[in-house]
Design a protein around this motif. Structure first.
Motif, PDB file in Angstrom:
ATOM      1  N   ARG A 155       0.943  -1.148  -0.332  1.00 41.82           N
ATOM      2  CA  ARG A 155      -0.507  -0.107   0.271  1.00 41.82           C
ATOM      3  C   ARG A 155       0.876   1.373  -0.247  1.00 41.82           C
TER       4      ARG A 155
ATOM      5  N   LYS B  41      -4.764   4.884  -0.598  1.00 35.29           N
ATOM      6  CA  LYS B  41      -5.582   4.857  -1.897  1.00 35.29           C
ATOM      7  C   LYS B  41      -5.166   4.064  -2.312  1.00 35.29           C
TER       8      LYS B  41
ATOM      9  N   GLU C 117      -6.176  -1.599  -6.162  1.00 37.48           N
ATOM     10  CA  GLU C 117      -7.532  -1.489  -6.028  1.00 37.48           C
ATOM     11  C   GLU C 117      -7.190   0.305  -5.796  1.00 37.48           C
ATOM     12  N   TYR C 118      -8.008   1.105  -6.653  1.00 37.00           N
ATOM     13  CA  TYR C 118      -7.641   2.943  -6.206  1.00 37.00           C
ATOM     14  C   TYR C 118      -8.641   2.886  -5.493  1.00 37.00           C
ATOM     15  N   MET C 119      -9.326   3.890  -4.722  1.00 34.76           N
ATOM     16  CA  MET C 119     -10.411   3.943  -3.695  1.00 34.76           C
ATOM     17  C   MET C 119     -10.172   5.559  -4.376  1.00 34.76           C
TER      18      MET C 119
END
Length: 168
Positions: A138, A142, A164-166
């Motif tokens: 990470r 995000k 994964e991108y928030m």
């Protein structure tokens, strides 16, 4: 099951999936997770299939956190039913752990059906035993880069990679 220890509130979930509108591919599940004084417990039920072939799973799980690591164990009662052949039930045990090495790096490993439960005595057929290991990097709050290797004892290993991108 190790990830259960991260949940801080009572959680209840349910799901229904109707794949392609074909009854034989339907899946249903429900579960509950709760904290107790010495860890976190969970219970779930799952059903796949129709009258011709179906699988049911009843699971009880326990997890606890020890410093940077969480360990968890899950007991499953698996029942397989094939029309004309009857049903067979077996107990399987799963075990796993998650370690937060740094804020940016998390490692997890999981063994499903560690006891190699036999489904059929004559053919020595067993429920699948799967070994999973994964790493989540990470670099930003995000952004998560995830890597997983899965090995079924009867098949070649599979590698999965995801990002994964928030947005929100």
């Amino acid at each position: 099951p190790a990830g259960l220890s991260e949940l801080k509130n009572l959680s209840v979930m349910c799901s229904l999936e109707n794949k392609y509108g074909i009854e034989g591919f339907n899946t249903m599940g429900a579960g509950v997770i709760s904290n107790i004084k010495v860890g976190t417990i969970g219970a779930s039920v799952f059903k796949f299939g129709d009258d011709l072939y179906n699988e049911q799973i009843l699971s009880l799980a326990y997890s606890n956190k020890f410093g940077i690591a969480s360990l968890g164990m899950k007991a499953n009662y698996l029942q397989y039913n094939i029309e004309g052949f009857g049903s067979k039930g077996v107990v399987s045990i799963d075990f796993g752990g998650i370690a937060t090495i740094t804020d940016e790096l998390i490692f997890g490993a999981y063994i499903r059906n560690i006891n190699q439960a036999k489904v059929a005595e004559l053919a020595e057929e067993r429920a699948p035993t799967l070994l999973n290991a994964g790493l989540s990097y990470r670099p930003l709050e995000k952004l998560h880069l995830n890597f997983e290797a899965e090995k079924d004892l009867d098949y070649n290993a599979t590698l999965r990679v995801g990002m994964e991108y928030m947005i929100l």
